[in-house]
Enzyme design. Structure first.
Site, PDB file in Angstrom:
ATOM      1  N   ASP A 153      20.709  42.883  29.525  1.00 23.51           N
ATOM      2  CA  ASP A 153      20.756  43.700  28.308  1.00 23.51           C
ATOM      3  C   ASP A 153      19.528  44.624  28.316  1.00 23.51           C
ATOM      4  O   ASP A 153      19.570  45.689  28.913  1.00 23.51           O
ATOM      5  CB  ASP A 153      20.797  42.735  27.116  1.00 23.51           C
ATOM      6  CG  ASP A 153      20.929  43.415  25.773  1.00 23.51           C
ATOM      7  OD1 ASP A 153      21.654  44.409  25.680  1.00 23.51           O
ATOM      8  OD2 ASP A 153      20.301  42.949  24.806  1.00 23.51           O
ATOM      9  N   GLU A 208      23.016  35.990  36.863  1.00 26.05           N
ATOM     10  CA  GLU A 208      22.870  36.170  35.418  1.00 26.05           C
ATOM     11  C   GLU A 208      24.227  36.482  34.784  1.00 26.05           C
ATOM     12  O   GLU A 208      25.087  37.086  35.423  1.00 26.05           O
ATOM     13  CB  GLU A 208      21.914  37.336  35.130  1.00 26.05           C
ATOM     14  CG  GLU A 208      20.491  36.926  34.813  1.00 26.05           C
ATOM     15  CD  GLU A 208      20.324  36.288  33.439  1.00 26.05           C
ATOM     16  OE1 GLU A 208      21.283  35.707  32.888  1.00 26.05           O
ATOM     17  OE2 GLU A 208      19.210  36.372  32.905  1.00 26.05           O
ATOM     18  N   ASP A 209      24.403  36.102  33.546  1.00 28.98           N
ATOM     19  CA  ASP A 209      25.602  36.484  32.812  1.00 28.98           C
ATOM     20  C   ASP A 209      25.528  37.946  32.380  1.00 28.98           C
ATOM     21  O   ASP A 209      26.478  38.694  32.541  1.00 28.98           O
ATOM     22  CB  ASP A 209      25.817  35.571  31.590  1.00 28.98           C
ATOM     23  CG  ASP A 209      24.576  35.445  30.711  1.00 28.98           C
ATOM     24  OD1 ASP A 209      23.473  35.887  31.126  1.00 28.98           O
ATOM     25  OD2 ASP A 209      24.696  34.897  29.599  1.00 28.98           O
ATOM     26  N   ARG A 248      31.005  30.238  24.127  1.00 28.95           N
ATOM     27  CA  ARG A 248      30.774  30.190  25.580  1.00 28.95           C
ATOM     28  C   ARG A 248      32.006  29.702  26.335  1.00 28.95           C
ATOM     29  O   ARG A 248      32.181  29.990  27.513  1.00 28.95           O
ATOM     30  CB  ARG A 248      29.612  29.239  25.912  1.00 28.95           C
ATOM     31  CG  ARG A 248      28.258  29.677  25.413  1.00 28.95           C
ATOM     32  CD  ARG A 248      27.176  28.849  26.094  1.00 28.95           C
ATOM     33  NE  ARG A 248      25.895  28.907  25.412  1.00 28.95           N
ATOM     34  CZ  ARG A 248      24.978  29.845  25.613  1.00 28.95           C
ATOM     35  NH1 ARG A 248      25.221  30.833  26.444  1.00 28.95           N
ATOM     36  NH2 ARG A 248      23.827  29.816  24.970  1.00 28.95           N
ATOM     37  N   PHE A 304      27.913  44.106  21.242  1.00 28.68           N
ATOM     38  CA  PHE A 304      27.758  42.663  21.419  1.00 28.68           C
ATOM     39  C   PHE A 304      29.068  42.032  21.890  1.00 28.68           C
ATOM     40  O   PHE A 304      30.147  42.332  21.374  1.00 28.68           O
ATOM     41  CB  PHE A 304      27.299  42.012  20.118  1.00 28.68           C
ATOM     42  CG  PHE A 304      26.831  40.599  20.322  1.00 28.68           C
ATOM     43  CD1 PHE A 304      25.560  40.345  20.820  1.00 28.68           C
ATOM     44  CD2 PHE A 304      27.666  39.518  20.054  1.00 28.68           C
ATOM     45  CE1 PHE A 304      25.125  39.040  21.040  1.00 28.68           C
ATOM     46  CE2 PHE A 304      27.245  38.216  20.265  1.00 28.68           C
ATOM     47  CZ  PHE A 304      25.969  37.980  20.761  1.00 28.68           C
TER      48      PHE A 304
HETATM   49  P1  IMP Z   1      17.757  40.702  28.110  1.00 26.09           P
HETATM   50  O1  IMP Z   1      17.581  41.618  26.930  1.00 26.09           O
HETATM   51  O2  IMP Z   1      18.241  41.455  29.321  1.00 26.09           O
HETATM   52  O3  IMP Z   1      16.498  39.925  28.381  1.00 26.09           O
HETATM   53  O4  IMP Z   1      18.883  39.663  27.729  1.00 26.09           O
HETATM   54  C1  IMP Z   1      18.499  38.562  26.968  1.00 26.09           C
HETATM   55  C2  IMP Z   1      19.633  37.644  26.661  1.00 26.09           C
HETATM   56  O5  IMP Z   1      20.265  38.138  25.508  1.00 26.09           O
HETATM   57  C3  IMP Z   1      20.744  37.469  27.661  1.00 26.09           C
HETATM   58  O6  IMP Z   1      20.465  36.561  28.701  1.00 26.09           O
HETATM   59  C4  IMP Z   1      21.825  36.907  26.754  1.00 26.09           C
HETATM   60  O7  IMP Z   1      21.634  35.530  26.579  1.00 26.09           O
HETATM   61  C5  IMP Z   1      21.561  37.640  25.465  1.00 26.09           C
HETATM   62  N1  IMP Z   1      22.495  38.753  25.254  1.00 26.09           N
HETATM   63  C6  IMP Z   1      22.287  40.063  25.421  1.00 26.09           C
HETATM   64  N2  IMP Z   1      23.372  40.780  25.085  1.00 26.09           N
HETATM   65  C7  IMP Z   1      24.303  39.875  24.721  1.00 26.09           C
HETATM   66  C8  IMP Z   1      25.674  39.983  24.269  1.00 26.09           C
HETATM   67  O8  IMP Z   1      26.269  41.064  24.130  1.00 26.09           O
HETATM   68  N3  IMP Z   1      26.299  38.812  23.960  1.00 26.09           N
HETATM   69  C9  IMP Z   1      25.703  37.595  24.104  1.00 26.09           C
HETATM   70  N4  IMP Z   1      24.444  37.445  24.515  1.00 26.09           N
HETATM   71  C10 IMP Z   1      23.751  38.574  24.820  1.00 26.09           C
HETATM   72 MG    MG Z   2      21.373  34.832  30.149  1.00 21.65          MG
END
Ligand code: IMP
Ligand code: MG
Length: 181
Positions: free
Chosen positions: A109, A105-106, A171, A158
């Site tokens: 969050d 995963e990148d 990206r 962010f």
């Molecule tokens: P989750 O809340 O862990 O499900 O993350 C959901 C998605 O939100 C991630 O896969 C990213 O695509 C996006 N995301 C969360 N935080 C960031 C950020 O700081 N920058 C860019 N994308 C984010």
């Molecule tokens: Mg992602």
């Protein structure tokens, strides 16, 4: 070393946060851990698109054990009122039963994405599942998710770059940038 400047994407400004060199050396450390942990396991990496494409590519360059990689995507669609917003896994073409899976995963969050993905994957009865995420925002985490390999823990701000986007843009940046307050 080239000093990165502030970047503007649409209506927002971002300041340099994690330099490309630092990202690369941390990724080498993570790959060494994975090489040790999965030495004779022929792990199957599952890169979650779109965000993880750069991390997956660079990580794989330093993985020296036998392994495979496949790319999947989570498509979200509006479900019924009772289920709300549901995410489905698309593109899973590899056989994962009895395999050792490493999710790439990148960023983690809130953890919602992985909390939906994990039960889905477990239905295919893999031998084990571990998670590698380049970025973790511990303060934002709302689900019971354990990330086994973490590149960087960052505050709840962010970020863009190195695969991560703001409204589809950014990206392609080599470094990671943080939203200017
Ligand atoms: P989750 O809340 O862990 O499900 O993350 C959901 C998605 O939100 C991630 O896969 C990213 O695509 C996006 N995301 C969360 N935080 C960031 C950020 O700081 N920058 C860019 N994308 C984010
Ligand atoms: Mg992602």
């Amino acid at each position: 070393m080239v000093e990165s400047a502030v970047v503007t994407i649409k209506d927002k400004s971002f300041k340099p946060f994690i330099e490309a060199d630092k990202i690369q050396s941390r990724i080498v450390e993570i790959s060494q851990e994975i090489n040790r942990d999965f030495e004779r396991n022929n792990p199957l990496f599952l890169s979650i698109l779109n965000g993880s494409f750069m991390f997956a590519a660079d990580l794989m360059k330093s993985i020296s054990i036998d392994c495979e990689i496949s790319f999947v995507k989570l498509a979200s669609y509006q479900g019924t009122k009772s289920t709300g917003n549901v995410m489905t896994l698309i593109g899973l073409d590899a056989e994962i039963e009895d395999r050792h899976i490493v999710i790439i995963e990148d960023i983690v969050d809130t953890g919602k994405t992985l909390s939906e993905l994990l039960p889905n994957l477990k239905r295919h009865r893999p031998e084990s599942i571990r998670i590698a995420s380049l970025i973790l925002k511990p303060e934002a985490l709302q689900h019971d998710i354990h990330v086994d390999y973490v590149g960087f823990e960052i505050p709840n701000d962010f970020i863009v770059g190195y695969g991560l986007d703001y409204d589809g843009l950014g990206r392609n940046l080599r470094d990671i940038y943080q939203l200017k307050s």
